[in-house]
Scaffold this motif. Structure first.
Motif, short mmCIF file in Angstrom:
data_model
loop_
_atom_site.label_atom_id
_atom_site.label_comp_id
_atom_site.label_asym_id
_atom_site.label_seq_id
_atom_site.Cartn_x
_atom_site.Cartn_y
_atom_site.Cartn_z
N GLN A 157 4.03 -3.49 -1.02
CA GLN A 157 2.99 -2.92 -0.16
C GLN A 157 3.65 -2.14 0.96
N GLN A 187 0.57 -3.34 -14.49
CA GLN A 187 -0.30 -4.10 -15.37
C GLN A 187 0.10 -3.86 -16.83
N LEU A 198 -0.72 0.83 -11.09
CA LEU A 198 -1.91 0.97 -10.26
C LEU A 198 -1.53 1.03 -8.79
N PHE A 233 -3.32 -11.90 -9.20
CA PHE A 233 -4.39 -11.76 -10.18
C PHE A 233 -4.23 -12.70 -11.35
N PHE A 238 1.84 -7.71 -8.53
CA PHE A 238 2.16 -7.05 -7.27
C PHE A 238 3.62 -6.60 -7.25
N ARG A 257 6.24 -3.72 3.48
CA ARG A 257 5.85 -4.91 4.24
C ARG A 257 6.04 -6.18 3.42
N GLN A 258 5.75 -6.11 2.13
CA GLN A 258 5.89 -7.27 1.26
C GLN A 258 6.38 -6.75 -0.09
N ARG A 259 7.05 -7.64 -0.83
CA ARG A 259 7.57 -7.25 -2.12
C ARG A 259 7.36 -8.38 -3.11
N GLY A 260 7.00 -8.04 -4.32
CA GLY A 260 6.86 -9.04 -5.38
C GLY A 260 8.19 -9.23 -6.11
N PRO A 285 -2.95 -7.40 -13.08
CA PRO A 285 -1.99 -6.63 -12.29
C PRO A 285 -0.98 -7.54 -11.60
N TYR A 327 0.87 -1.96 -8.09
CA TYR A 327 0.80 -3.04 -9.07
C TYR A 327 1.23 -2.49 -10.43
N SER A 363 0.35 -10.44 2.02
CA SER A 363 -0.12 -9.24 1.36
C SER A 363 -0.23 -9.37 -0.15
N LYS A 364 0.32 -10.43 -0.71
CA LYS A 364 0.45 -10.47 -2.17
C LYS A 364 -0.80 -11.06 -2.80
N ILE A 365 -1.76 -10.23 -3.08
CA ILE A 365 -2.92 -10.70 -3.83
C ILE A 365 -2.48 -10.94 -5.26
#
Lengths: 111, 113
Positions: free
Chosen positions: A48, A37, A90, B103, A45, A55-58, A43, A35, B99-101
């Protein structure tokens, strides 16, 4: 039992440089998330990793890349640094209770 | 657009009173919602998780409610203490993004003696 660890604690880089941040998850955790911040924000994303794969991307550009090693530790790489990349980075690993265990973070300053 | 909103203003509470923090969301279908505490310069610490089919969860002096109709969660700290002073973050785990928590920006809570 060590929690999530990150290194370095602080880092100062110049625009255009590249940086690598490191993370070791909590013992027994195999999933690592990164993450970013910014000051006064929650935070955001980045991505992951699980079983050494993303697996996942922001919503982050390709300048942000990562890696996970067989021992579940992970690296975050940022290329061509911009001033706007200055933030607390983070790393978090996932608990069975569903919450994220965060490390202390790496404070990156880009000048 | 999707939004998570927390009180942007800092909350100042007298010691011993109950602090109540709000988290509102729009255009999400959360599987569950989490609350975290964050002290300056440190990583967030997980406090509580509440699932969409749960109305209320308690842990010691903490209580969380989750109203999926109002799209709101309330976080209560009873018998507040100066040591409870920190920023509190709510986070959603949406069904749509496994998976994307996500905030909120957090609410700064100050408990004065």
């Amino acid at each position: 039992d060590a929690g999530v660890t990150q290194s370095p604690t602080h880092l100062i880089k110049t625009r255009g440089q590249q940086v690598t941040l490191r993370c070791s998850p909590k013992s027994g955790h195999d999933t690592v998330s990164w993450y970013q911040q910014a000051l006064g924000q929650g935070p955001q994303f980045i991505f992951q990793y699980y079983e050494e794969e993303e697996r996942q991307r922001g919503n982050f550009p390709d300048r942000f890349s990562g890696h996970q090693f067989p021992n579940y530790s992970s690296e975050l790489n940022v290329n061509a640094l911009l001033l706007g990349d200055s933030a607390l980075y983070l790393c978090a690993s996932t608990s069975l209770a569903g919450g994220l265990y965060f490390g202390p973070g790496t404070r990156l300053t880009v000048t | 657009s999707q939004k998570i909103e927390q009180n942007s203003e800092a909350l100042n509470i007298q010691e011993g009173k109950t602090a109540t923090l709000t988290c509102n969301y729009t255009n999400y279908s959360p599987a569950y919602l989490q609350w975290y505490r964050q002290d300056p310069g440190r990583g967030p610490v997980f406090l509580l998780l509440i699932r969409e089919n749960e109305k209320e969860k308690r842990k010691e002096r903490l209580k969380v409610t989750f109203d999926t109709t109002l799209k709101q969660s309330l976080f209560h700290i009873t018998a507040s203490q100066p040591a409870d002073s920190a920023t509190y973050l709510c986070a959603l785990y949406p069904y749509s993004s496994a998976s994307k928590i996500i905030f909120g920006s957090g609410t700064r809570l100050s408990i004065r003696p």
